[in-house]
Design a protein around this motif. Structure first.
Motif, mmCIF file in Angstrom:
data_model
loop_
_atom_site.group_PDB
_atom_site.id
_atom_site.type_symbol
_atom_site.label_atom_id
_atom_site.label_comp_id
_atom_site.label_asym_id
_atom_site.label_seq_id
_atom_site.Cartn_x
_atom_site.Cartn_y
_atom_site.Cartn_z
ATOM 1 N N ASN A 112 6.641 -1.332 -5.301
ATOM 2 C CA ASN A 112 7.651 -1.241 -5.311
ATOM 3 C C ASN A 112 8.123 0.099 -4.641
ATOM 4 O O ASN A 112 8.947 0.777 -4.142
ATOM 5 C CB ASN A 112 8.087 -1.028 -6.484
ATOM 6 N N ILE A 113 7.028 1.103 -5.105
ATOM 7 C CA ILE A 113 7.069 2.610 -4.323
ATOM 8 C C ILE A 113 6.754 2.594 -2.834
ATOM 9 O O ILE A 113 8.378 2.452 -2.190
ATOM 10 C CB ILE A 113 5.885 3.383 -4.774
ATOM 11 N N LEU A 114 5.987 1.747 -2.200
ATOM 12 C CA LEU A 114 6.031 1.590 -0.830
ATOM 13 C C LEU A 114 7.468 1.447 -0.450
ATOM 14 O O LEU A 114 7.826 2.254 1.481
ATOM 15 C CB LEU A 114 5.287 0.812 -0.547
ATOM 16 N N PHE A 115 8.579 0.169 -0.190
ATOM 17 C CA PHE A 115 9.741 -0.475 0.126
ATOM 18 C C PHE A 115 10.823 0.697 -0.120
ATOM 19 O O PHE A 115 11.229 0.478 0.547
ATOM 20 C CB PHE A 115 10.065 -1.232 -0.541
ATOM 21 N N ASP A 116 10.355 1.264 -1.467
ATOM 22 C CA ASP A 116 11.738 1.845 -1.879
ATOM 23 C C ASP A 116 11.596 3.273 -0.576
ATOM 24 O O ASP A 116 12.451 3.878 -0.131
ATOM 25 C CB ASP A 116 11.645 2.754 -2.551
ATOM 26 N N SER A 221 -0.331 3.261 -10.713
ATOM 27 C CA SER A 221 -0.538 2.600 -10.594
ATOM 28 C C SER A 221 -1.184 3.060 -8.539
ATOM 29 O O SER A 221 -1.957 2.361 -8.744
ATOM 30 C CB SER A 221 0.567 1.018 -10.753
ATOM 31 N N LEU A 222 -0.124 3.732 -8.303
ATOM 32 C CA LEU A 222 -0.321 3.561 -6.704
ATOM 33 C C LEU A 222 -1.275 5.132 -6.603
ATOM 34 O O LEU A 222 -2.586 4.359 -5.904
ATOM 35 C CB LEU A 222 1.021 4.656 -6.079
ATOM 36 N N PHE A 223 -1.337 5.463 -7.510
ATOM 37 C CA PHE A 223 -2.918 6.700 -7.659
ATOM 38 C C PHE A 223 -4.184 5.669 -7.893
ATOM 39 O O PHE A 223 -5.465 5.985 -7.118
ATOM 40 C CB PHE A 223 -2.193 7.631 -8.737
ATOM 41 N N ASN A 224 -4.026 5.161 -8.988
ATOM 42 C CA ASN A 224 -5.435 3.972 -9.242
ATOM 43 C C ASN A 224 -5.969 3.567 -8.525
ATOM 44 O O ASN A 224 -6.410 2.753 -7.606
ATOM 45 C CB ASN A 224 -5.264 3.346 -10.495
#
Length: 237
Positions: A112-116, A221-224
Motif C-alpha cells: 500500500n505504501i509502495l504503490f502510493d 508493517s513496512l518497517f518490520n
C-alpha cells in the motif's frame, strides 16, 4: 495466425482429455491437419477458428492469446475486487497458525505504501517495471506452492516447471534493471543510452518520519518487513 494459437489449441485439447484423433473428428478435419495446426506448421482459416471456439467453449480472443480469460473478457480496474474486501476468498482458514495472516498483512500493508509513493512520483515506466517485477515474484511463489503436490497438473501453465524458475529469474532481473533506469530518469527501451525520458518525475522525499506521518496504519508493517528481510539477508553470511 499468431504463435499463441497453436499452443492454446493443444492445451485445450489436453485439458478436455481427448486424443488428437478424436478432436480432429469432432472438428471436421483430418488428424494430420490438426497436428499441423497444433504444431504451428500451417495456419487455419476463420471457419476453423470459430469451430474450435464453439467446441472448446472459449472465445476466439482466448484462442488467439488476446485475452487470458476463456470468455475473452478484458480485465478492468473496476472489475478487480479490493484486497481487503470481505469474502471467503480473503479469509485464511485454520486457527492453529497465525503466520500466514501475519505475513500477508506485512506484505499487503507495505505494498500500500509502495504503490502510493509510486503514484506520487508520476513515473509510468517505474510503476510498470516494478509491478511486473512483483507479479513475477508472486507467480514464482505460486508455482512453488503449486508444485508441493505432485498430483497437481501442469495444464494451468504454458511454461513447464523445469523452465519456469530460470525464465522467471531472468525476467525479474530485466525488470529490476529497467526499474533502476526509470528511477534514474532514463528511458527503458532500445534508446536507453542515447536519450533521457521526457516524462517529468516528481521528486518524493522518503524518510522514516515521513512514512510514519503519512501512513500511520501501515508504517510499522513496512518497517518490520525491512527489518525481517535484512535479518534474513544477514543470516546468509
Amino acid at each position: 495466425m499468431n504463435a499463441d494459437f497453436s499452443r492454446i489449441l493443444t492445451l485445450l485439447r489436453k485439458e478436455k482429455g481427448i486424443s488428437q484423433k478424436t478432436a480432429a473428428q469432432q472438428l471436421g478435419v483430418s488428424q494430420a491437419l490438426l497436428s499441423h495446426y497444433e504444431k504451428g506448421i500451417r495456419e487455419c482459416g476463420l471457419d476453423f477458428l470459430v469451430r474450435c471456439a464453439d467446441f472448446y467453449g472459449v472465445s476466439c480472443d482466448y484462442l488467439l492469446g488476446r485475452s487470458p480469460e476463456p470468455t475473452g473478457s478484458r480485465l478492468m480496474v473496476e472489475d478487480i475486487p479490493d484486497p481487503d474486501a470481505a469474502g471467503k476468498e480473503n479469509r485464511i482458514k485454520g486457527s492453529g497458525n497465525i503466520m500466514p495472516v501475519l505475513q500477508k498483512k506485512l506484505i499487503a500493508n507495505s505494498l500500500n505504501i509502495l504503490f502510493d509513493l509510486l503514484q506520487r512520483m508520476h513515473n509510468s515506466a517505474l510503476i510498470s517495471e516494478l509491478s511486473a517485477y512483483l507479479m513475477l515474484a508472486v507467480y514464482r511463489a505460486f508455482r512453488i506452492a503449486y508444485s508441493a503436490n505432485p498430483k497437481n497438473q501442469e495444464k494451468m501453465f504454458m511454461i513447464s516447471q523445469h523452465l519456469a524458475s530460470g525464465y522467471t529469474n531472468a525476467a525479474m532481473q530485466l525488470c529490476e534493471a529497467k526499474a533502476a533506469a526509470a528511477a534514474a530518469g532514463l528511458p527503458v527501451g532500445m534508446e536507453a543510452n542515447k536519450r533521457r525520458s521526457n516524462e517529468q518525475q516528481m521528486p518524493v522525499v522518503i524518510t522514516t518520519e515521513s512514512i510514519t506521518a503519512q501512513y500511520p496504519l501501515f508504517a510499522s508493517s513496512l518497517f518490520n518487513l525491512i527489518k525481517n528481510t535484512e535479518k534474513r539477508i544477514a543470516d546468509q553470511d
